[in-house]
Design an enzyme around this catalytic site. Structure first.
Site, PDB file in Angstrom:
ATOM      1  N   SER A   1       0.809  -1.218   0.000  1.00 21.83           N
ATOM      2  CA  SER A   1       0.000   0.000   0.000  1.00 21.83           C
ATOM      3  C   SER A   1       0.841   1.266   0.000  1.00 21.83           C
ATOM      4  CB  SER A   1      -0.951   0.015   1.207  1.00 21.83           C
ATOM      5  OG  SER A   1      -0.227  -0.074   2.424  1.00 21.83           O
TER       6      SER A   1
ATOM      7  N   ASN B   1      12.969   8.274  -8.401  1.00 23.59           N
ATOM      8  CA  ASN B   1      13.305   7.533  -7.173  1.00 23.59           C
ATOM      9  C   ASN B   1      12.434   6.309  -6.955  1.00 23.59           C
ATOM     10  OD1 ASN B   1      11.466   9.921  -6.684  1.00 23.59           O
ATOM     11  ND2 ASN B   1      11.119   8.821  -4.760  1.00 23.59           N
TER      12      ASN B   1
ATOM     13  N   CYS C   1      17.697   4.978  -3.663  1.00 27.15           N
ATOM     14  CA  CYS C   1      17.517   5.753  -4.896  1.00 27.15           C
ATOM     15  C   CYS C   1      18.671   6.730  -5.117  1.00 27.15           C
ATOM     16  CB  CYS C   1      16.180   6.483  -4.858  1.00 27.15           C
ATOM     17  SG  CYS C   1      15.895   7.515  -3.393  1.00 27.15           S
TER      18      CYS C   1
ATOM     19  N   TYR D   1       4.164   3.782  -1.488  1.00 27.64           N
ATOM     20  CA  TYR D   1       4.493   4.281  -2.822  1.00 27.64           C
ATOM     21  C   TYR D   1       5.304   3.267  -3.630  1.00 27.64           C
ATOM     22  CZ  TYR D   1       2.982   8.941  -1.270  1.00 27.64           C
ATOM     23  OH  TYR D   1       2.262  10.016  -0.814  1.00 27.64           O
TER      24      TYR D   1
END
Length: 341
Positions: free
Chosen positions: A10, A308, A147, A12
């Site tokens: 759930s 990212n 990232c 990102y």
């Protein structure tokens, strides 16, 4: 066709994994685990997936056995859950920071807590195909780098491998608000974040350890949150070990990344996007790398940009999965980004 399950679905990164894998021709998503939203449709958290799937979030105890398990849980949580979930899949891909380092002491130094599963640290191969492709072909434990670390590593690797730069490197990183995750605290409210250029690390950032391990340099890293939602850009300030020329630097980049499907050398003399810029990479799995050499040759800037959540996270996981399974690396990752945005 293989089956996949996602833990932390759930958030990102979980949403990006769902977006990419639901469109992947060789993967069936069998489960999406969420502790916050069990029983609810995945498009409740990820409205861009409306009409794409009827999948619902499930609890961890409902997780089926699948071919691959992707972990998008927060740092410090993954090391607690992996020991009890590892048997659920032959291949495990972790997107947190918990298995990026091999030394428990280094983990504690950079993450502030002792590692709770140190016996597993040495099992993981970094999920950066550009540097570890051969090892990834047979890896059943994969840890996707951070990232900003990915951007810095891809910017610095050609220079370090060619012996062009001194080991001390300054990494200036900028990142959008999605890097803080879907459950970020009050400091990331729109009223606090909008219009801000917030320096949140002035040194000792956890990505320093990853950059050092991958490139053999001694990085010092600062990180700034910018108003963008997505995107990372790094500017790495390096010192050449001898007098070098722009064609020599360009040749080092082109030689290192010749044939790489997701790294592009961007260092142009004119144009709006002369150097790597994350805005045109949103949603895409590309990392653009470039450079700028001082006229006197005393300083060399290595620059990189990426999304990212894609090349810096979910896209790198899918690319690594493609390598592991012997599929074309571009499979499920063909989106090029859009312009203008």
């Amino acid at each position: 066709m293989i089956t996949a399950s996602i833990v932390g679905a759930s958030g990102y990164l979980g949403g990006e994994l769902l977006r990419l894998l639901l469109g992947h021709p060789e993967v069936e998503v069998a489960a999406a685990v969420s502790t916050r939203m069990p029983g609810r449709r995945v498009d409740t958290a990820h409205p861009n997936l409306r009409e794409c799937t009827d999948l619902r979030f499930c609890r961890e105890d409902q997780l089926p056995d699948t071919d691959v398990l992707l972990l998008a849980a927060p740092h410090r949580e993954t090391m607690r859950i992996l020991p009890r979930l590892a048997a659920r899949a032959k291949t495990v891909i972790d997107l947190s920071g918990d298995f990026r380092l091999t030394d428990p002491a280094r983990y504690e130094q950079f993450y502030g807590v002792p590692h709770e599963a140190p016996e597993l640290l040495g099992e993981f191969v970094p999920g950066c195909p550009e540097l570890y492709r051969d090892r990834l072909r047979t890896a059943d434990r994969i840890a996707v780098p951070g990232c900003m670390a990915t951007a810095a590593i891809l910017a610095l690797a050609p220079l370090a491998e060619a012996g062009l730069i001194a080991p001390d490197v300054e990494v200036d990183a900028r990142t959008g608000s999605s890097g803080s995750g879907a459950t970020a605290g009050p400091q990331n409210l729109h009223s606090e974040r909008s219009g801000a250029l917030r320096i949140f690390s002035t040194g000792g950032h956890r990505h320093e350890a990853e950059i050092a391990a991958a490139c053999g340099v001694r990085p010092r890293m600062t990180a700034t949150g910018v108003e963008a939602v997505r995107g990372v850009q790094v500017v790495c300030r390096t010192t050449p070990v001898r007098e070098i020329t722009e064609p020599e630097v360009r040749a080092a980049y082109r030689r290192r990344y010749a044939g790489e499907p997701f790294v592009r050398v961007v260092a142009h003399r004119r144009g709006t996007y002369r150097l790597p810029e994350p805005k045109i990479l949103l949603g895409a799995n590309y990392c653009d790398v470039g450079f700028a050499l001082d006229p006197g040759g005393g300083r060399l800037l290595a620059i990189a940009a990426l999304d990212n959540l894609v090349k810096g996270g979910a896209g790198a996981a899918v690319q690594s999965l493609n390598v592991r399974m012997g599929w074309p690396e571009r499979l499920g990752l063909e989106f090029t980004g859009i312009h203008p945005v």
